[in-house]
Scaffold this motif. Structure first.
Motif, PDB file in Angstrom:
ATOM      1  N   PRO A   3       0.796  -1.238   0.000  1.00  0.00           N
ATOM      2  CA  PRO A   3       0.000   0.000   0.000  1.00  0.00           C
ATOM      3  C   PRO A   3       0.827   1.286   0.000  1.00  0.00           C
ATOM      4  O   PRO A   3       0.271   2.371  -0.195  1.00  0.00           O
ATOM      5  CB  PRO A   3      -0.808  -0.099   1.309  1.00  0.00           C
ATOM      6  N   LYS A  34       0.356   3.197  -3.034  1.00  0.00           N
ATOM      7  CA  LYS A  34      -1.046   3.317  -3.472  1.00  0.00           C
ATOM      8  C   LYS A  34      -1.874   3.983  -2.373  1.00  0.00           C
ATOM      9  O   LYS A  34      -1.852   5.201  -2.227  1.00  0.00           O
ATOM     10  CB  LYS A  34      -1.575   1.929  -3.844  1.00  0.00           C
ATOM     11  N   GLY A  35      -2.637   3.185  -1.612  1.00  0.00           N
ATOM     12  CA  GLY A  35      -3.561   3.728  -0.627  1.00  0.00           C
ATOM     13  C   GLY A  35      -2.910   4.579   0.440  1.00  0.00           C
ATOM     14  O   GLY A  35      -3.428   5.631   0.823  1.00  0.00           O
ATOM     15  N   SER A  58      -1.607   7.935  -1.022  1.00  0.00           N
ATOM     16  CA  SER A  58      -2.692   8.857  -1.379  1.00  0.00           C
ATOM     17  C   SER A  58      -3.385   9.448  -0.159  1.00  0.00           C
ATOM     18  O   SER A  58      -4.150  10.402  -0.272  1.00  0.00           O
ATOM     19  CB  SER A  58      -3.739   8.124  -2.230  1.00  0.00           C
ATOM     20  N   ALA A  68      -5.428   7.585   1.745  1.00  0.00           N
ATOM     21  CA  ALA A  68      -6.648   6.820   1.979  1.00  0.00           C
ATOM     22  C   ALA A  68      -6.480   5.778   3.083  1.00  0.00           C
ATOM     23  O   ALA A  68      -7.466   5.267   3.606  1.00  0.00           O
ATOM     24  CB  ALA A  68      -7.090   6.134   0.685  1.00  0.00           C
ATOM     25  N   MET A  69      -5.243   5.452   3.428  1.00  0.00           N
ATOM     26  CA  MET A  69      -4.969   4.452   4.461  1.00  0.00           C
ATOM     27  C   MET A  69      -3.995   5.047   5.465  1.00  0.00           C
ATOM     28  O   MET A  69      -2.992   5.648   5.078  1.00  0.00           O
ATOM     29  CB  MET A  69      -4.369   3.189   3.821  1.00  0.00           C
ATOM     30  N   THR A  76      -0.898   7.708  -8.398  1.00  0.00           N
ATOM     31  CA  THR A  76      -1.289   8.298  -7.115  1.00  0.00           C
ATOM     32  C   THR A  76      -1.009   9.788  -7.101  1.00  0.00           C
ATOM     33  O   THR A  76      -1.831  10.587  -6.640  1.00  0.00           O
ATOM     34  CB  THR A  76      -0.532   7.608  -5.963  1.00  0.00           C
ATOM     35  N   GLU A 117      -1.942  -1.966  -8.875  1.00  0.00           N
ATOM     36  CA  GLU A 117      -3.150  -1.152  -8.912  1.00  0.00           C
ATOM     37  C   GLU A 117      -2.790   0.237  -9.413  1.00  0.00           C
ATOM     38  O   GLU A 117      -1.953   0.922  -8.830  1.00  0.00           O
ATOM     39  CB  GLU A 117      -3.783  -1.065  -7.525  1.00  0.00           C
TER      40      GLU A 117
END
Length: 415
Positions: free
Chosen positions: A56, A59-60, A63, A65-66, A171, A334
Motif C-alpha cells: 500500500p 497506493k492507498g 494517497s 486513503a490508508m 497516485t 493497482e
C-alpha cells in the motif's frame, strides 16, 4: 515487542532468529508456531516501527486513503500470544555462522539453532542522481517523505516505468501533481506484461494527464537553485521537476550473508526448501535466489506471494514437515483504480503467444510458450484469474491463430 533502547548484552536460549520483519519474516515466525515449533523465536527489524505491509505504500497509503495503523501485519498482542519476541529498531550488524549467533547494533548477542535471513531488497540508486528532493520508495519513511511532497503544486519526475513507478505516478496525479515518467524501453512495464496490457495501461496514464517519455535516454541531470532537477535527454529536450522518484528496480540485501560465508549470486542462493549453503541458515523472500524451472535458471522473485510461500517452505523444512505444493508465482498492481493480477512467469529467451479475451470488467490474457500456458494477466477479473491460474502448465495453446473463446492473438519475440 522490544525496542533498541532495551538492548545491551543478552544471550537467548537456543531457537530461531529471523532477520527481517517484512511479509516473509513475520509469516515464517507464524508458520513455525502453526507447525508446532515450541522453542524461542526472535524476529528482528531494523526499522523502529511494528512490522508492516509494503504494497500500500505506493497506493492507498501514499494517497492518504490508508493510515499507518492499518499497515500493521499483526498486532503487538498477536505476537505475544504466539510467544514471538519482536525486536524493533535494532539492526543486525553481524551474522556469525561459526558461533551460531547474531549481533545487533545495541549490543545484543543472540544464539540460534537456525537463522532465517529475510532482509529483502533495497532500491537501486543512480550514482549521478542523488541529493535533495531525490527519493526512492521501499519503506514507510520513504513513503511519508514522498507523501509530504506530492501536492497540487508539485512537479514529479519518475525515472522508471515499471509497476512501482507507474503506481506512484497514478497516485501523484490523483493528488494534483503534474507527472512525467521516463522509461528507457519502448513499452511500459517492459518484460513484465503483455503488449496488450502495456498498451492499455499507457492509454490509461495518457488519459489521466501523465506524460510518458518512452525510449527515453537521459544524458545528464542538472541540480537547480530552487532545489529541483532538470533532466537532459539525448534527443535534446529538457524537463524540470521539483521532486524526482527513482524507480529502477531493487538489489537484494545480502551483506550479512556474504560476510557470514553464505553462497550468493544475484541473491542468497537457496535450494527448493530455502536452505542456503550453510545448513542451519535459510533465506526467504526478496533476498533469496532459487532455481526457477520456468526460467531455466536461478532467479529472485519479488512478490508478497513468494515471500509467504518461501516463509512457509522454510518453516516446514525446519520442523521436518513436507512442503506445500508449489504454486505459480503471482503479482499484482493497482493503477488508476484498476487492479491487474498476474500469475506465472515468461521466459524472455522464448517466443510468447498471447490470447486476449474480453471480460465483463476488463480482460484476460493467456500467455503461451512452447504451446503451453505459462502465464496469465487479468484486469478487474478476479474470477477469471483464479479459474485460469489453475490451468497454468496443463493447457496447450489453441490450434491456429484464433479460437472461439479468444478474441485476439498477438505474437512477440519477448514478453
Amino acid at each position: 515487542m522490544s525496542a533498541a533502547d532495551a538492548g545491551g548484552y543478552t544471550q537467548a536460549a537456543s531457537g530461531i532468529v529471523i532477520i527481517g520483519a517484512g511479509h516473509a519474516g513475520v509469516e515464517c515466525a507464524y508458520a513455525l508456531r502453526t507447525a508446532g515449533y515450541a522453542l524461542p523465536i526472535t524476529l528482528i527489524s531494523a526499522e523502529s516501527c511494528e512490522p508492516y505491509q509494503r504494497p500500500p505504500l505506493s497506493k492507498g497509503f501514499l494517497s492518504g486513503a490508508m493510515d499507518a495503523k492499518r499497515l500493521a501485519l499483526r498486532s503487538p498482542q498477536a505476537y505475544e500470544k504466539q510467544d514471538i519476541q519482536v525486536i524493533i529498531g535494532d539492526p543486525v550488524l553481524g551474522l556469525d555462522s561459526k558461533r551460531n549467533s547474531v549481533i545487533t547494533a545495541s549490543g545484543r548477542h543472540i544464539q540460534y539453532d537456525h537463522c532465517v535471513v529475510a532482509t529483502g531488497a533495497q532500491a537501486r540508486t543512480l550514482p549521478k542522481l542523488q541529493g535533495a528532493n531525490v527519493y526512492s520508495l521501499r519503506n514507510l519513511d520513504d513513503a511519508l517523505t514522498l507523501q509530504s511532497k506530492l501536492t497540487s503544486a508539485c512537479r514529479l519526475l519518475v525515472v522508471g516505468g515499471g509497476y512501482l513507478g507507474l503506481e506512484v505516478a497514478a497516485t501523484a496525479v490523483k493528488l494534483g501533481s503534474s507527472v512525467i515518467v521516463f522509461e528507457q524501453s519502448p513499452v511500459l512495464m517492459s518484460g513484465k506484461v503483455s503488449q496488450h496490457t502495456s498498451s492499455a495501461f499507457q492509454s490509461m496514464h495518457d488519459q489521466a494527464g501523465i506524460r510518458l517519455m518512452r525510449d527515453a535516454s537521459i544524458d545528464r541531470w542538472e541540480s537547480l537553485l530552487n532545489g529541483g532537477w532538470k533532466a537532459h535527454l539525448s534527443d535534446g529536450s529538457t524537463h524540470e521537476g521539483d521532486v524526482v522518484l527513482v524507480s529502477v528496480g531493487a538489489v537484494p540485501d545480502i551483506k550479512l550473508a556474504v560476510e557470514a560465508g553464505v553462497a550468493c549470486d544475484g541473491g542468497i542462493l537457496v535450494d527448493e526448501h530455502f536452505r542456503t549453503s550453510v545448513p542451519n541458515i535459510f533465506a526467504i523472500g526478496d533476498c533469496a535466489s532459487g532455481y526457477r524451472p520456468e526460467l531455466a535458471c536461478n532467479a529472485r522473485v519479488e512478490s508478497v506471494q513468494n515471500a509467504l510461500d518461501s516463509a512457509r517452505a522454510a518453516a516446514a523444512a525446519i520442523v521436518g514437515q513436507p512442503p506445500a505444493a508449489k504454486r505459480p508465482a503471482t503479482f499484482w498492481s493497482e493503477q488508476h483504480g484498476r487492479r491487474l493480477q498476474i500469475a506465472g512467469m515468461i521466459n524472455p529467451a522464448q517466443e510468447v503467444r498471447d490470447f486476449v479475451t474480453a471480460t465483463a470488467n476488463g480482460w484476460l490474457v493467456e500467455r503461451y510458450q512452447q504451446d503451453s500456458l505459462v502465464a496469465i494477466e487479468a484486469l478487474d477479473s478476479p474470477v477469471e484469474f483464479v479459474k485460469t491460474m489453475k490451468l497454468i502448465g496443463s493447457v496447450k495453446a489453441p490450434l491456429g491463430s484464433t479460437s472461439p473463446t479468444h478474441h485476439q492473438e498477438t505474437t512477440n519475440a519477448h514478453s
